[in-house]
Design an enzyme around this catalytic site. Structure first.
Site, PDB file in Angstrom:
ATOM      1  N   GLU A 132      34.598  29.931  39.583  1.00 12.34           N
ATOM      2  CA  GLU A 132      35.224  30.205  38.280  1.00 12.34           C
ATOM      3  C   GLU A 132      36.733  30.118  38.451  1.00 12.34           C
ATOM      4  O   GLU A 132      37.302  30.790  39.307  1.00 12.34           O
ATOM      5  CB  GLU A 132      34.895  31.622  37.795  1.00 12.34           C
ATOM      6  CG  GLU A 132      33.481  31.837  37.324  1.00 12.34           C
ATOM      7  CD  GLU A 132      33.234  33.316  37.018  1.00 12.34           C
ATOM      8  OE1 GLU A 132      34.198  34.041  36.698  1.00 12.34           O
ATOM      9  OE2 GLU A 132      32.078  33.740  37.133  1.00 12.34           O
ATOM     10  N   ASP A 187      40.853  42.682  32.575  1.00 11.42           N
ATOM     11  CA  ASP A 187      40.965  42.518  34.016  1.00 11.42           C
ATOM     12  C   ASP A 187      41.667  43.705  34.650  1.00 11.42           C
ATOM     13  O   ASP A 187      42.508  44.353  34.035  1.00 11.42           O
ATOM     14  CB  ASP A 187      41.733  41.235  34.338  1.00 11.42           C
ATOM     15  CG  ASP A 187      40.994  39.994  33.892  1.00 11.42           C
ATOM     16  OD1 ASP A 187      39.839  39.835  34.313  1.00 11.42           O
ATOM     17  OD2 ASP A 187      41.551  39.198  33.111  1.00 11.42           O
TER      18      ASP A 187
END
Length: 265
Positions: free
Chosen positions: A53, A64
């Site tokens: 990814e 995140d």
């Protein structure tokens, strides 16, 4: 929701050939240096990962944890954009054969142009996209047919709070894999209190009889957590631990190969 078109790409083919212990590594495009994207990608293939990814940096990466947030900001400061990333990956299929996904926030894709983005990543040979903040109903109504017609697997996320009804809906339209977020927190946190809840959540999903492959992500960071996740799913995704290693790397390719060796044994 329109009738699904069957997607066939490197990602869907991988799951036909191999169904367990799959290692997926996440890293941020343009990090640690602007021109390191292809170097990292090639080293990961050489190290033996099953898929990769590539994160598209965003100025406000709220989902995140601090490690990936910092890498995203550093990459932006390095000059990384979607346009630059696609330029870097233009000839990637001459050298890299493993499945590649791009991951990021829908806002950046909207600014670039959704149709243009899907068309261009398909032409490059990208296999999938992960946009965690793209609402499910918006995807099925506006973008599902676009992704499927370009053989792009749109990977959808589930969490411990995802209802059975939504799980079955996601399973029904998944072409690639279901991304199982292991906790309700952000990536890369070290909360130990969540561990006792993992087994019940993982068991619940494993016993639902879902048809789609599943990959577990968030807080997978070493050989043990990788092996534990693989008991419940087809494989696992490592992000923050890998990005943290990149931040301290002196010999990029050698360090990447050693990192993967430490995970896979």
């Amino acid at each position: 929701m329109e009738t699904s078109i069957k997607v066939s790409n490197r990602l869907t083919e991988l799951f036909k050939k191999k169904s367990n212990n799959l290692l997926n590594i996440y890293f941020t495009a343009g990090y640690p240096g602007l021109n390191d994207t292809v170097t990292v990608l090639k080293a990961l293939q050489k190290a033996g990962v099953d898929m990769v990814e590539i994160g598209m940096p965003y100025s406000d990466p709220v989902a995140d944890g601090p490690v990936i947030q910092q890498s995203s900001l550093d990459a932006i400061n390095n000059g990384m954009t979607i346009k630059n990333l696609l330029a870097q990956l233009k000839d990637i299929r001459k050298e890299v054969t493993i499945p590649i996904l791009v991951m990021g926030y829908f806002n950046t894709v909207m600014q670039y142009g959704v149709e243009r983005f899907i068309k261009e990543i398909s032409e490059i040979g990208i296999d999938g996209v992960i946009l965690p903040d793209l609402p499910l109903d918006e995807y099925t109504e506006h973008y599902q047919s676009l992704c499927e017609s370009h053989n792009i697997s749109n990977v959808l996320l589930i969490t411990p709070n995802t209802s059975d009804e939504r799980l079955h809906l996601i399973d029904g339209i998944t072409q690639g894999f279901i991304y199982m977020v292991s906790t309700n927190s952000t990536t890369g946190n070290d909360a130990k209190s969540t561990e006792q809840n993992h087994d019940a959540y993982f068991d619940r999903i494993k016993n639902m009889g879902l048809k789609s492959p599943r990959m577990i992500g968030f807080n997978i960071k070493d050989k043990k957590t990788f092996a534990d996740a693989c008991k419940y799913a087809n494989g696992a995704i490592i992000g923050s631990a890998f990005v943290k290693m990149l931040a301290n790397s002196h010999l990029l390719e050698d360090d990447i190969i050693q990192f993967v060796k430490n995970i896979k044994g």
